[in-house]
Design a protein around this motif. Structure first.
Motif, PDB file in Angstrom:
ATOM      1  N   GLU A   6       0.827  -1.207   0.000  1.00 32.03           N
ATOM      2  CA  GLU A   6       0.000   0.000   0.000  1.00 32.03           C
ATOM      3  C   GLU A   6       0.860   1.255   0.000  1.00 32.03           C
ATOM      4  N   ARG A   7       1.937   1.241   0.794  1.00 34.33           N
ATOM      5  CA  ARG A   7       2.809   2.408   0.877  1.00 34.33           C
ATOM      6  C   ARG A   7       3.454   2.694  -0.480  1.00 34.33           C
ATOM      7  N   LEU A   8       3.931   1.653  -1.161  1.00 27.69           N
ATOM      8  CA  LEU A   8       4.566   1.829  -2.468  1.00 27.69           C
ATOM      9  C   LEU A   8       3.597   2.425  -3.482  1.00 27.69           C
ATOM     10  N   ILE A   9       2.425   1.836  -3.553  1.00 26.94           N
ATOM     11  CA  ILE A   9       1.434   2.291  -4.526  1.00 26.94           C
ATOM     12  C   ILE A   9       0.982   3.714  -4.211  1.00 26.94           C
ATOM     13  N   SER A  10       0.731   3.984  -2.949  1.00 22.79           N
ATOM     14  CA  SER A  10       0.298   5.310  -2.528  1.00 22.79           C
ATOM     15  C   SER A  10       1.359   6.367  -2.833  1.00 22.79           C
ATOM     16  N   TYR A  11       2.618   6.049  -2.529  1.00 23.58           N
ATOM     17  CA  TYR A  11       3.708   6.988  -2.783  1.00 23.58           C
ATOM     18  C   TYR A  11       3.788   7.310  -4.276  1.00 23.58           C
ATOM     19  N   ARG A  12       3.736   6.266  -5.100  1.00 22.51           N
ATOM     20  CA  ARG A  12       3.805   6.499  -6.550  1.00 22.51           C
ATOM     21  C   ARG A  12       2.644   7.347  -7.036  1.00 22.51           C
ATOM     22  N   ASP A  13       1.432   7.059  -6.513  1.00 19.53           N
ATOM     23  CA  ASP A  13       0.258   7.832  -6.916  1.00 19.53           C
ATOM     24  C   ASP A  13       0.388   9.300  -6.504  1.00 19.53           C
ATOM     25  N   GLU A  14       0.810   9.524  -5.263  1.00 16.91           N
ATOM     26  CA  GLU A  14       0.946  10.895  -4.763  1.00 16.91           C
ATOM     27  C   GLU A  14       1.956  11.699  -5.575  1.00 16.91           C
ATOM     28  N   LYS A  15       3.063  11.048  -5.937  1.00 13.56           N
ATOM     29  CA  LYS A  15       4.132  11.725  -6.688  1.00 13.56           C
ATOM     30  C   LYS A  15       3.924  11.648  -8.196  1.00 13.56           C
ATOM     31  N   GLU A  16       2.846  10.959  -8.612  1.00 17.29           N
ATOM     32  CA  GLU A  16       2.525  10.763 -10.024  1.00 17.29           C
ATOM     33  C   GLU A  16       3.708  10.142 -10.783  1.00 17.29           C
ATOM     34  N   LEU A  17       4.245   9.069 -10.197  1.00 17.02           N
ATOM     35  CA  LEU A  17       5.376   8.360 -10.787  1.00 17.02           C
ATOM     36  C   LEU A  17       4.924   7.034 -11.385  1.00 17.02           C
ATOM     37  N   SER A  18       5.492   6.682 -12.505  1.00 20.57           N
ATOM     38  CA  SER A  18       5.281   5.348 -13.060  1.00 20.57           C
ATOM     39  C   SER A  18       6.151   4.378 -12.266  1.00 20.57           C
ATOM     40  N   GLN A  19       5.916   3.090 -12.464  1.00 22.21           N
ATOM     41  CA  GLN A  19       6.784   2.104 -11.823  1.00 22.21           C
ATOM     42  C   GLN A  19       8.231   2.290 -12.276  1.00 22.21           C
ATOM     43  N   ALA A  20       8.432   2.601 -13.547  1.00 29.48           N
ATOM     44  CA  ALA A  20       9.786   2.792 -14.074  1.00 29.48           C
ATOM     45  C   ALA A  20      10.466   4.001 -13.431  1.00 29.48           C
ATOM     46  N   GLN A  21       9.734   5.093 -13.255  1.00 29.25           N
ATOM     47  CA  GLN A  21      10.306   6.281 -12.623  1.00 29.25           C
ATOM     48  C   GLN A  21      10.644   6.003 -11.157  1.00 29.25           C
ATOM     49  N   PHE A  22       9.746   5.310 -10.466  1.00 27.11           N
ATOM     50  CA  PHE A  22       9.997   4.963  -9.073  1.00 27.11           C
ATOM     51  C   PHE A  22      11.210   4.050  -8.974  1.00 27.11           C
ATOM     52  N   ALA A  23      11.292   3.085  -9.863  1.00 29.00           N
ATOM     53  CA  ALA A  23      12.414   2.150  -9.880  1.00 29.00           C
ATOM     54  C   ALA A  23      13.736   2.894 -10.040  1.00 29.00           C
ATOM     55  N   GLU A  24      13.752   3.880 -10.905  1.00 25.67           N
ATOM     56  CA  GLU A  24      14.974   4.660 -11.129  1.00 25.67           C
ATOM     57  C   GLU A  24      15.399   5.400  -9.854  1.00 25.67           C
ATOM     58  N   LEU A  25      14.435   5.879  -9.076  1.00 30.85           N
ATOM     59  CA  LEU A  25      14.752   6.579  -7.827  1.00 30.85           C
ATOM     60  C   LEU A  25      15.535   5.706  -6.849  1.00 30.85           C
ATOM     61  N   ILE A  26      15.208   4.418  -6.827  1.00 33.24           N
ATOM     62  CA  ILE A  26      15.847   3.546  -5.840  1.00 33.24           C
ATOM     63  C   ILE A  26      16.858   2.565  -6.438  1.00 33.24           C
ATOM     64  N   GLY A  27      17.070   2.653  -7.746  1.00 38.66           N
ATOM     65  CA  GLY A  27      18.123   1.856  -8.365  1.00 38.66           C
ATOM     66  C   GLY A  27      17.773   0.425  -8.691  1.00 38.66           C
ATOM     67  N   VAL A  28      16.515   0.180  -9.057  1.00 42.44           N
ATOM     68  CA  VAL A  28      16.100  -1.157  -9.499  1.00 42.44           C
ATOM     69  C   VAL A  28      15.391  -1.013 -10.841  1.00 42.44           C
ATOM     70  N   ASP A  29      14.986  -2.132 -11.432  1.00 39.95           N
ATOM     71  CA  ASP A  29      14.249  -2.044 -12.687  1.00 39.95           C
ATOM     72  C   ASP A  29      12.739  -2.071 -12.429  1.00 39.95           C
ATOM     73  N   GLN A  30      11.975  -1.712 -13.434  1.00 39.91           N
ATOM     74  CA  GLN A  30      10.519  -1.614 -13.314  1.00 39.91           C
ATOM     75  C   GLN A  30       9.859  -2.928 -12.920  1.00 39.91           C
TER      76      GLN A  30
END
Length: 84
Positions: A6-30
């Protein structure tokens, strides 16, 4: 669904990030982010990266892996009353 999912999904929604953009923030792949959002557990290293991103203690974050929010258990006193 666990609390970390829930935290991951909520954070991405709040920041309007795709999975790929979120992945780049933390150094993993989508696909890795997708697996986490489906319930797979992050590695220890990735848990530390997520804790830094969320500005929280890694132990708190790790505890969220085991908190099932889709079917919460009733408080202990309600369970005892129901079985009496």
């Amino acid at each position: 669904m666990n609390k970390l999912q829930e935290r991951l999904i909520s954070y991405r929604d709040e920041k309007e990030l795709s999975q790929a953009q979120f992945a780049e923030l933390i150094g993993v792949d989508q696909p890795t982010v997708g697996r986490w959002e489906k319930g797979r557990f992050p590695s220890k290293r990735n848990m530390h990266n997520l804790a830094r991103l969320f500005a929280c203690d890694v132990r708190k974050l790790a505890g969220e892996l085991y908190e099932d929010t889709s079917n919460p258990t009733p408080p202990r006193d309600q369970t005892e009353r129901a079985s009496s």
